[in-house]
Structures are given as structure tokens and as C-alpha cells.
Scaffold this motif. Structure first.
Motif, PDB file in Angstrom:
ATOM      1  N   VAL A   1       0.856  -1.189   0.000  1.00  0.00           N
ATOM      2  CA  VAL A   1       0.000   0.000   0.000  1.00  0.00           C
ATOM      3  C   VAL A   1       0.892   1.238   0.000  1.00  0.00           C
ATOM      4  O   VAL A   1       1.888   1.296   0.732  1.00  0.00           O
TER       5      VAL A   1
ATOM      6  N   GLN B   1     -14.520   1.261  -2.931  1.00  0.00           N
ATOM      7  CA  GLN B   1     -14.086   0.291  -1.925  1.00  0.00           C
ATOM      8  C   GLN B   1     -15.144  -0.798  -1.750  1.00  0.00           C
ATOM      9  O   GLN B   1     -16.337  -0.532  -1.819  1.00  0.00           O
TER      10      GLN B   1
ATOM     11  N   THR C   1      -9.635   7.517  -2.581  1.00  0.00           N
ATOM     12  CA  THR C   1      -9.227   6.606  -3.651  1.00  0.00           C
ATOM     13  C   THR C   1     -10.207   6.780  -4.799  1.00  0.00           C
ATOM     14  O   THR C   1     -11.419   6.845  -4.573  1.00  0.00           O
TER      15      THR C   1
ATOM     16  N   LYS D   1      -2.227  -1.028  -3.814  1.00  0.00           N
ATOM     17  CA  LYS D   1      -3.214  -0.008  -3.470  1.00  0.00           C
ATOM     18  C   LYS D   1      -2.557   1.352  -3.315  1.00  0.00           C
ATOM     19  O   LYS D   1      -1.536   1.474  -2.653  1.00  0.00           O
TER      20      LYS D   1
END
Ligand code: ZN
Length: 241
Positions: free
Chosen positions: A100, A228, A224, A145
Motif C-alpha cells: 500500500v 471500496q 481513492t 493499493k
């Protein structure tokens, strides 16, 4: 170098402490290996010099429980997204091999913040191409990610999620206070505009605001672009009404 689980990339030493220091400390306390890449040495800062800031950054990393802190040595206030700078960041991503990555948000007051966001994102992609600069920094590796740190931004974007940093808030503040040459007596920093209050108080107030979005004392917001996934709606937190 053993790989890290979580890597925060930003333009200047102290940027990650301000935007995601709590999240880094929380991940480290949970047993994850955490790293930081600062793109520049902060030589353009009005206060303090690069050596002072290097020592401050090292102390802050120890405070947060960060195991690896690397510096890309790009020119402060002159960050560009070029062939050379992409290659440099690709090398450091391949060395640290994170799952990440936390990047700056793509809009910023300081041009370095904006460009660091794009440069970091591009490097994360290119690092995974086996035929891109083969061998530079190690084998190809693409992070799974990417998270954009949204703290202090005023753009009309809702955080995708907020990390509860209530239990590590004092650790975040302790790490920020390591940058005495930058912040003691300061009224603003990075993306934080002055209101006349002490900078440390401004950070507390802003962190409390983000915490309130998830009904917690203190929080750090992230964005993001991708949606999700939720596996069990019964486990969703944050009371609606
Ligand atoms: Zn900065």
C-alpha cells in the motif's frame, strides 16, 4: 532491504507527518513494516537547513515506528515529473516493495505537492513494468493499493474513508514536534492556511474535524478513485442518524 507493507511518499520532509503520521504510527503499532520516501531534502525551506531537517526527519520516523526512511534527492521547489525523476522514484519503490502506498492529493497549494502526487502515481505504475529500466532498484514491483492523503485540502471531495487515529494522536503530534526548526512558533505549514492560531493547535482542530466524520476523536482522511468493497454490511461503522 526487507520489504515494507505501507509506504508514504511525499515532496518534503514533514509532509507525511502532517497528512498521515497517525495512520503510519497505527500501522507500525499493528505490526506492519512502514516506510517513507521524501522526494527532496527541504533545502528551499525558509526555516532550518537540509542537515537540521535530516536529523529532525530521522527522529520523527523513530517516533512513528517507521523502519525505513529514504530520500530521493530531487530539487526542492523544482520537482518535475520527468524521465529522470520517474526512474529515481521507481528505484526506491522497487527497493521498498510496498503493498500500500500513500501519496499526496493531486491538488495542492505548493506546486511540489501537486507534482509529487502525479510523479508518485506514475512511478508506482512504471515500477511494475519488467522492461522499464530493468534491474533499476531491483525486480519489477507494482503496489496493490494507492491512497491519496486528503488532510487540510479544501476541494469539494469527500474522503473515501477516514482512519481513526485517536489512540495515536499524541504520537503524531510528537513526530510533528520533532520539526522544531520548521514549526515552533509557526502559524501555517504545507497545505495548512494560517488563522492566527498556533500551528499545533490548528493540526489538532483539523484532526478533530476529520475524526468527527467517523464519530471519533481524531482522524486522517483519504481518497481513492476506485470504489471500496464491503464484505459484510452488518460490520459497517459510523452511525447515520
Ligand atoms: Zn510540503
Amino acid at each position: 532491504m526487507p520489504p515494507v507493507d505501507l509506504l508514504a511518499i511525499a515532496a518534503h520532509r514533514d509532509d507525511v507527518e502532517l497528512t498521515c503520521g497517525g495512520t503510519l504510527a497505527k500501522a507500525a503499532q499493528a505490526g506492519h513494516r512502514v516506510g517513507i520516501i521524501d522526494m527532496t531534502q527541504g533545502e528551499m525551506g525558509t526555516r532550518g537547513d537540509a542537515q537540521t531537517r535530516a536529523a529532525e526527519a530521522e527522529r520523527a520516523a523513530q517516533t512513528l515506528g517507521v523502519t525505513v526512511r529514504l530520500n530521493a534527492g530531487l530539487r526542492d521547489a523544482h520537482i518535475e515529473n520527468t524521465e529522470a525523476s520517474r526512474k529515481r522514484i521507481v528505484e526506491l519503490i522497487r527497493q521498498t516493495r510496498p503493498r500500500v502506498v500513500i501519496l499526496p492529493f493531486a491538488v495542492g497549494r505548493h506546486p511540489d505537492h501537486r507534482i509529487a502526487s502525479e510523479l508518485g502515481r506514475d512511478a508506482c505504475y512504471l515500477a511494475g513494468l519488467a522492461k522499464y529500466e530493468p534491474g533499476a532498484g531491483g525486480d519489477a514491483h507494482r503496489p496493490f493499493k494507492l491512497l491519496y492523503a486528503l488532510a487540510y485540502r479544501e476541494d469539494p471531495i469527500k474522503p473515501t474513508f477516514v482512519v481513526d487515529i485517536s489512540d495515536v494522536f499524541e504520537t503524531k503530534m510528537q513526530a510533528i514536534r520533532c520539526y522544531g526548526s520548521q514549526f515552533d512558533g509557526a502559524k501555517a505549514a504545507g497545505e495548512i492556511h494560517p488563522t492566527g492560531q498556533d500551528l499545533y493547535e490548528l493540526i489538532r482542530v483539523q484532526s478533530a474535524h476529520y475524526g468527527s466524520l467517523i464519530r471519533k476523536r481524531y482522524g486522517e482522511p483519504f481518497y481513492t478513485p476506485e470504489t471500496q468493497e464491503v464484505t459484510d454490511v452488518m460490520q459497517l461503522g459510523v452511525q447515520s442518524i
